[in-house]
Scaffold this motif. Sequence first.
Motif, mmCIF file in Angstrom:
data_model
loop_
_atom_site.group_PDB
_atom_site.id
_atom_site.type_symbol
_atom_site.label_atom_id
_atom_site.label_comp_id
_atom_site.label_asym_id
_atom_site.label_seq_id
_atom_site.Cartn_x
_atom_site.Cartn_y
_atom_site.Cartn_z
ATOM 1 N N GLU B 40 8.470 37.038 35.757
ATOM 2 C CA GLU B 40 7.586 36.075 35.109
ATOM 3 C C GLU B 40 8.451 35.056 34.383
ATOM 4 O OE1 GLU B 40 4.952 37.611 32.096
ATOM 5 O OE2 GLU B 40 3.887 35.710 31.983
ATOM 6 N N THR B 42 9.524 32.371 31.522
ATOM 7 C CA THR B 42 9.190 32.321 30.106
ATOM 8 C C THR B 42 8.591 30.972 29.753
ATOM 9 O OG1 THR B 42 11.506 31.828 29.807
ATOM 10 C CG2 THR B 42 10.789 34.030 29.217
ATOM 11 N N ASP B 49 14.805 25.062 31.585
ATOM 12 C CA ASP B 49 15.066 26.459 31.913
ATOM 13 C C ASP B 49 15.457 26.588 33.379
ATOM 14 O OD1 ASP B 49 14.653 29.249 32.547
ATOM 15 O OD2 ASP B 49 13.627 29.390 30.622
ATOM 16 N N SER B 50 16.527 27.345 33.628
ATOM 17 C CA SER B 50 17.012 27.453 35.002
ATOM 18 C C SER B 50 16.504 28.697 35.713
ATOM 19 C CB SER B 50 18.534 27.430 35.008
ATOM 20 O OG SER B 50 19.016 28.455 34.179
ATOM 21 N N ASN B 125 18.773 21.122 31.594
ATOM 22 C CA ASN B 125 19.199 22.111 32.588
ATOM 23 C C ASN B 125 20.409 21.543 33.320
ATOM 24 O OD1 ASN B 125 19.579 23.606 34.936
ATOM 25 N ND2 ASN B 125 17.401 23.882 35.308
ATOM 26 N N ASP B 381 22.604 44.166 29.292
ATOM 27 C CA ASP B 381 21.355 43.482 29.580
ATOM 28 C C ASP B 381 21.668 42.005 29.815
ATOM 29 O OD1 ASP B 381 19.299 42.015 27.178
ATOM 30 O OD2 ASP B 381 21.394 42.485 26.795
ATOM 31 N N GLY B 383 20.861 39.078 28.785
ATOM 32 C CA GLY B 383 21.206 38.178 27.688
ATOM 33 C C GLY B 383 22.631 38.383 27.202
ATOM 34 N N ARG B 384 23.008 39.653 27.111
ATOM 35 C CA ARG B 384 24.362 39.959 26.649
ATOM 36 C C ARG B 384 25.379 39.584 27.726
ATOM 37 N NH1 ARG B 384 26.382 45.807 25.196
ATOM 38 N NH2 ARG B 384 28.485 45.123 24.697
ATOM 39 N N TRP B 385 25.007 39.783 28.974
ATOM 40 C CA TRP B 385 25.893 39.429 30.085
ATOM 41 C C TRP B 385 26.185 37.921 30.064
ATOM 42 C CZ3 TRP B 385 25.663 36.251 34.371
ATOM 43 C CH2 TRP B 385 26.646 36.452 35.351
ATOM 44 N N ILE B 386 25.118 37.129 29.893
ATOM 45 C CA ILE B 386 25.269 35.673 29.829
ATOM 46 C C ILE B 386 26.253 35.298 28.726
ATOM 47 C CG2 ILE B 386 24.051 33.601 29.014
ATOM 48 C CD1 ILE B 386 23.261 33.791 31.726
ATOM 49 N N ASP B 387 26.087 35.956 27.585
ATOM 50 C CA ASP B 387 26.902 35.629 26.423
ATOM 51 C C ASP B 387 28.363 36.032 26.635
ATOM 52 O OD1 ASP B 387 27.078 34.666 23.758
ATOM 53 O OD2 ASP B 387 27.293 36.737 23.080
ATOM 54 N N TYR B 390 29.498 35.662 31.146
ATOM 55 C CA TYR B 390 29.321 34.340 31.728
ATOM 56 C C TYR B 390 29.882 33.229 30.840
ATOM 57 C CZ TYR B 390 27.187 30.280 33.738
ATOM 58 O OH TYR B 390 27.007 29.047 34.281
ATOM 59 N N SER B 391 29.556 33.274 29.557
ATOM 60 C CA SER B 391 30.013 32.200 28.676
ATOM 61 C C SER B 391 31.448 32.405 28.198
ATOM 62 C CB SER B 391 29.112 32.080 27.448
ATOM 63 O OG SER B 391 27.806 31.834 27.846
ATOM 64 N N TYR B 416 34.196 27.536 35.074
ATOM 65 C CA TYR B 416 33.122 28.461 35.440
ATOM 66 C C TYR B 416 33.612 29.887 35.221
ATOM 67 C CZ TYR B 416 28.750 29.501 37.870
ATOM 68 O OH TYR B 416 27.472 29.911 38.170
#
Lengths: 318, 494
Positions: B40, B42, B49-50, B125, B381, B383-387, B390-391, B416
Amino acid sequence: MPVLRAALRRLTIFVGTVLVASLVIFLIIQALPGDVAQVTLGVGASPDDVDALRQKWGLDRPLIIRYFEWLGGMLHGDFGASYLKGQPVVSQITPRLAVTLWIVGLSIPLSLLVAIPMGLFSAMMRRRWSGALINALSHVGLAMPVFFLGVLLTMVFAVHLGWFPANRYVPITKSVSQWASRMVLPVMTLVLVQGCFLARYVRAGFIDVLGEDYYRTARASGWTKWRGLVRHGMRNMATSLVTVVGLQISSLLVGAVLIEEVFVLPGLGSLLIDAVGSRDLVVVQGVVMLLVFAVLLINFLVDLAYLWIDPRLRRGAA
Amino acid sequence: MKSSRIGVVAALIVGMALIISGCTTPPADAKTLTVGITVEPTTLDLTTDSTAAIPQILLYNVYETLVKMDSQGRIKPLLADSYDVSPDWLTYTFHLDTKAKFASGAPVNADAVVASINTMREAPNQTLKSQMAVVADVQARDQATVAVTLKEPSNFWLYSMTDTVGIIFDPALTDLATAPMGSGPYAFESWVSGDSITLTKNESYWGTPGRFDEVVFRFIADPNAMVSAMLSGDLDIAGEMTSPDSLELFSDASKYTVIEGTTNGEIVLGFNNSRETLKDLAVRQAICHAIDRQALVDAVWAGKGQLIGSMAVPTDPYYEDLSATYPYDPAKAKELLEEAGVTNLSLDLRIPTLPYTPGAATFIASQLADVGITVKVEELDFGRWIDEVYSNGDYDMTIVAHVEARDIVNFANPDYYWRYDNPEFQKQLASAIAASPDQFVPEMKKAATILAEDAAADWLFVFPNLIVTREGINGVGENMTSLSFDVTTISSKD
């Protein structure tokens, strides 16, 4: 007026607990790794864009200011607005809360209807094979993971027999029959598991009663085994049962998320999980705060229930 | 005394049945199409939002683009009935279909197109913004003609215009997040949080109208729930089967059709190329040699999913099968590690929690252990992975599917999260993108080959497009070549 003084003390404790809880919730959530702006912009965002979005959502301002804003808003029922959707948190929580309250509200009384006869029977017959069997069955039910039982019931009643739909929620205001038919399987699943769980407490409570002097006296004065147990044992067993039920309601409010996943119901638990996943912290804060309120409220009601069940406590309070 | 427990349950069922007596589920309205999807969104604001779930629901169905990608990866006209490219490949002139209008009734004119392109050029985005970075200027020549001038020739730009970045918004649109408005055959109707998004037929659609009065996208995250919803007849289409093992439940061809196509999603075992150990080509090659990718697909994804070998998928025009570049050969892997003088290598494999990652990570950890590499798997999770991964690039290896089209460009960005900095590849990719159209495909193949040979990552497999439809549903695209779940071509016999 010792009752009033006690009530006032309870109120102070209540307000204090809520305040401390709100601060703890706020700080823990701020400390979560992962930033809503970064998660939103996703794979490919530059630091500048992330900063710009943070600024737009006011996330660049000091923690303390944001905390008091949030606290102040809640005092008049404003839980803030979701970063992502821009909609008030309250309007997101309300429909989800309705789903969860129906599930919990239906399954707790029904599981008591299952648990009390089951526990009573297995306590009374505990030295016979029939009581042992019921006891064993309740262990099986207890050991059964909710999601597994949910899938099992879905396969039997929705896929093979086609009696009840297995997923989706229809608001009661839209169609009563649709609502009811879609409640059957999730509620049945919870009732089976919760019923077995509570039956263990009912059984233990009645077994205690069986060894009490007052029960022996009741029997001696001519009460039959069963009637004596029900008439004199129920109240005593109820005190411990109420405690457990209170705890169960609290944990089900958010713990129903497994049921929500299996039966695809939009409840509070799944809202919380989604909001954590997207780091929509305003929503997370709102839901967690609401749950804290609910738990404190339930504890309060449980205290009242003790007074109602046990007249000795009433006299003590007066 | 088992009967008393059963009795209680039976009484409960009868009681419930009485409450709802006489009301079996009504037959599904023949004019409603219900599609189950897993995520779903958000928000529906795709300029911010991507999340892939937004274009999955809205692209082509609600929002249209000037040109469209068909299920075979070819560019087809949509809002523009034709386009010209100048001889220097810098100016694209789009001739709009004069019949085209938005669901609100307003015409799709040059002003709307210019405004939309400019919105995308400034989109928060970053993916969209970077796809538009090559655009120098957009102008309305007249009410039905738009000219877009590029800073340099780009073979990618027109492709990207078939995707999210090419969306033409209704100028009357004010609330992107919750009330999208476009020119597609279906219009946004409602969104029930946690449950579904409903589209209704755009009665005044300018082209071939939609075949359903209503299209409902239902959000079903749990794979078992998706299966049971399909089996119990609640869905017309299970749009994403994330439990490939359960496809055999739908083997009855008289009731179901199982579609197995491809997507743009490369499942990448990403390396942090800035780590000292992983900077060493021999180490990366050894890792690739140590993993039996076919066995991995068989074990983790029921054998569904093609091997690819580089950052290109079968529907890309420049695709070639490079999966044999570093074939499974544990002995060779050990040899490479020995020659490089690497001993006691220990690597962190930090994965986001997604349906395919834990299985793949366990499999890889065990195969790398066979050649003497210790792998520590950690699940985060998303969100943590992105932080963190990834970042901040705090990882040695990770696994994630890259679902966007032509995302090979990410390997040319040294910042990247793969931290892959290869001037040879960057030069080759840039020249392929700017090449003359007839040189585009061969030049891109060279770029993809450089990546494969340099073992910049290990490409595990391409995410399969696994769809189940009930009998009577036709027109579901086999391959997912864009982010859209395109319902515009779908029809129902009954």
